[in-house]
Write an enzyme that holds these catalytic residues in place. Structure first.
Site, mmCIF file in Angstrom:
data_model
loop_
_atom_site.group_PDB
_atom_site.id
_atom_site.type_symbol
_atom_site.label_atom_id
_atom_site.label_comp_id
_atom_site.label_asym_id
_atom_site.label_seq_id
_atom_site.Cartn_x
_atom_site.Cartn_y
_atom_site.Cartn_z
ATOM 1 N N LEU A 134 -19.659 53.616 -33.013
ATOM 2 C CA LEU A 134 -20.386 52.385 -33.386
ATOM 3 C C LEU A 134 -21.383 52.005 -32.282
ATOM 4 C CD1 LEU A 134 -20.754 49.701 -35.000
ATOM 5 C CD2 LEU A 134 -18.778 48.801 -33.775
ATOM 6 N N ARG A 250 -7.309 46.253 -32.004
ATOM 7 C CA ARG A 250 -7.298 45.304 -30.874
ATOM 8 C C ARG A 250 -5.862 44.935 -30.516
ATOM 9 N NH1 ARG A 250 -12.813 42.889 -33.100
ATOM 10 N NH2 ARG A 250 -14.078 44.235 -31.768
ATOM 11 N N ARG A 275 12.011 49.234 -0.048
ATOM 12 C CA ARG A 275 11.133 49.217 1.129
ATOM 13 C C ARG A 275 11.577 48.110 2.094
ATOM 14 N NH1 ARG A 275 7.632 52.404 3.925
ATOM 15 N NH2 ARG A 275 5.906 51.213 4.798
ATOM 16 N N GLN A 343 -0.553 45.117 -4.687
ATOM 17 C CA GLN A 343 -0.315 44.440 -3.403
ATOM 18 C C GLN A 343 1.113 44.710 -2.914
ATOM 19 O OE1 GLN A 343 -2.834 43.138 -2.013
ATOM 20 N NE2 GLN A 343 -1.876 42.211 -0.213
ATOM 21 N N LEU A 345 2.977 47.267 -3.533
ATOM 22 C CA LEU A 345 3.145 48.673 -3.136
ATOM 23 C C LEU A 345 2.421 49.017 -1.829
ATOM 24 C CD1 LEU A 345 2.882 50.135 -6.702
ATOM 25 C CD2 LEU A 345 4.754 50.661 -5.139
ATOM 26 N N GLU A 370 -12.920 47.496 -26.646
ATOM 27 C CA GLU A 370 -12.462 46.784 -27.868
ATOM 28 C C GLU A 370 -12.932 45.337 -27.883
ATOM 29 O OE1 GLU A 370 -10.961 48.128 -30.464
ATOM 30 O OE2 GLU A 370 -10.651 50.084 -29.545
ATOM 31 N N GLY A 371 -14.146 45.102 -27.416
ATOM 32 C CA GLY A 371 -14.699 43.746 -27.358
ATOM 33 C C GLY A 371 -14.359 43.119 -26.015
#
Ligand SMILES: Cc1cc2nc3c(=O)[nH]c(=O)nc-3n(C[C@H](O)[C@H](O)[C@H](O)COP(=O)(O)OP(=O)(O)OC[C@H]3O[C@@H](n4cnc5c(N)ncnc54)[C@H](O)[C@@H]3O)c2cc1C
Length: 394
Positions: A134, A250, A275, A343, A345, A370-371
């Site tokens: 389109l 959508r 961590r 952030q 990680l 998709e807009g």
């Protein structure tokens, strides 16, 4: 996991949960372990794609969204949206296609009796794929108003000229669904849809290099001649067919956004548990906990909006005005989530060791595809300001 609020009877809800669980376990056990290999090879090889397609076919997970009378499984929108969300936890670009045909080929459902064996049936059987064209270089958001591609009738043929931009899935597709102006000056009612083989004389394809794994194409049409029988629907019906399909797409797109962000959050949570800094796992720090909580809230809100909307559509209730709200909520909630996860990680999130950096790039791009979110906001405001149309509360 969320279940549509309004439509399913208990047995529907149970079936939906079972389907979600099945897809989730395939993703966890069979697809995610392949992710490092696919990333190292720069994408899914044709061979691996075929193997995976055979696997989902063997599980009877084929063409879920296609009506049964057309050879599919005829699942509702809520179920197919949930499958899209689950699949999106895996970052392979193409595994979704055989399960949900409607990704790029949705308007082929409108094929007439003569067209069906040529165009729709091979797609439903998974032998072929189709792309949707389109957008053009000058016409993105204003797709109809600025469309330059024309189709002119010449005897029993139509002759197409123009170019299309950002055509997803072109490399794997044999067929292009091309929108072209057949009746200038009639706006959307002057646009028709043509089924054009990708290798038809007059079609040239050039692939674009974007920041995401997907490589959409620019498609050039120079005196491309197709028989009149390749028009999908009636003359001037192209945009109406596309709009009906874009509505579902959508919602699938919103589900993909949520699935990708969910995966990012799972990666961040796993990292936060293990961590250690200054003597404690970072997950015990409030700064990190708030980022996890805010992300879980964003995804919950997006899912609630999404499945309320699909549930209403499945139940035959008006929900069209909610779709732009769902899209904006999912895009922006997912974006905030992946930014926080990145952030959490730290440097690891930036490395190619994890799929995090790919998810980050993809989720960012989904505010445009998709807009754009601006166009969806515009539509929401227009409905309210001009027509006093608000989404229903119950
Ligand atoms: C990865 C990718 C895949 C795609 N796949 C396909 C596909 O398969 N088939 C297809 O046909 N198309 C496809 N598209 C095209 C996509 O739908 C368009 O990119 C999108 O509609 C935006 O158009 P544009 O990029 O030309 O931006 P533009 O329309 O030029 O917009 C530029 C900016 O202006 C803003 N803007 C425009 N108009 C207004 C307004 N009235 N009010 C406020 N702000 C406005 C936009 O929100 C945006 O921020 C794809 C695009 C991408 C990036």
């Amino acid at each position: 996991m969320p279940i549509a609020a309004s439509s399913p009877t208990p047995s529907d809800a149970e079936e939906l949960r079972a389907l979600r669980d099945l897809v989730r376990s395939i993703v966890d056990r069979e697809l995610l372990p392949l992710e490092p290999q696919v990333r190292a090879e720069g994408g899914l090889s044709a061979e691996l794609r075929l193997t995976l397609e055979e696997r989902v076919r063997a599980l009877d997970l084929w063409a879920l969204d296609v009506p049964e009378e057309l050879g599919g499984q005829g699942l509702g929108l809520t179920a197919t949206t949930a499958v899209n969300e689950e699949l999106a936890r895996c970052t392979f670009p193409t595994i979704r296609a055989p399960l949900i045909i409607g990704g790029a080929a949705g308007i082929l459902i409108n094929c007439n009796e003569q067209q069906r064996p040529l165009y729709l049936d091979p797609v439903v059987r998974g032998e072929r794929h189709a792309a949707f064209a389109l957008t053009e270089p000058d016409s993105g958001s204003d797709a109809v108003g600025l469309m330059r591609t024309t189709a002119v009738r010449d005897g029993d043929d139509w002759v197409l000229n123009g170019s299309k931009l950002y055509v997803s899935n072109t490399s794997m597709s044999d067929l292009l669904q091309v929108m072209a102006v057949t009746d200038p000056g009639r706006g959307a009612a002057g646009v028709s849809c043509f089924l054009v083989p990708r290798d038809a004389p007059g079609v040239e394809v050039s692939y674009l290099d974007l920041m995401i794994p997907e490589k959409p194409a620019e498609v050039f049409l120079a005196d491309c001649r197709v028989p009149a029988s390749s028009m999908l629907g009636e003359q001037g019906e192209g945009m109406a067919l596309a709009q009906a399909w874009l509505r579902n797409n959508r919602l699938f797109h919103s589900a993909k956004c949520i699935g990708r962000a969910q995966r990012a959050l799972e990666l961040a949570v796993e990292f936060a548990r293990t961590r250690v800094s200054f003597g404690k796992p970072i997950g015990e720090r409030q700064a990190i906990q708030f980022m996890i909580a805010d992300s879980a809230i964003d995804l919950h809100v997006a899912r609630t909006a999404l499945y309320r909307c699909t549930g209403r559509i499945d139940a035959g209730l008006p929900a069209g005005d909610e779709i732009p709200m769902v899209k904006v909520t999912a895009n922006e909630g997912a974006w905030r989530t992946v930014d926080r996860c990145m952030q959490i990680l730290g440097g690891l999130g930036l490395s190619r060791e994890l799929p995090m950096e790919q998810i980050f790039r993809e989720v960012r791009s989904m505010r445009i595809t998709e807009g754009t979110t601006e166009i969806h906001r515009w539509r929401i405001a227009r409905n309210i300001l001009k027509e006093d149309r608000w989404p229903s509360v119950v």
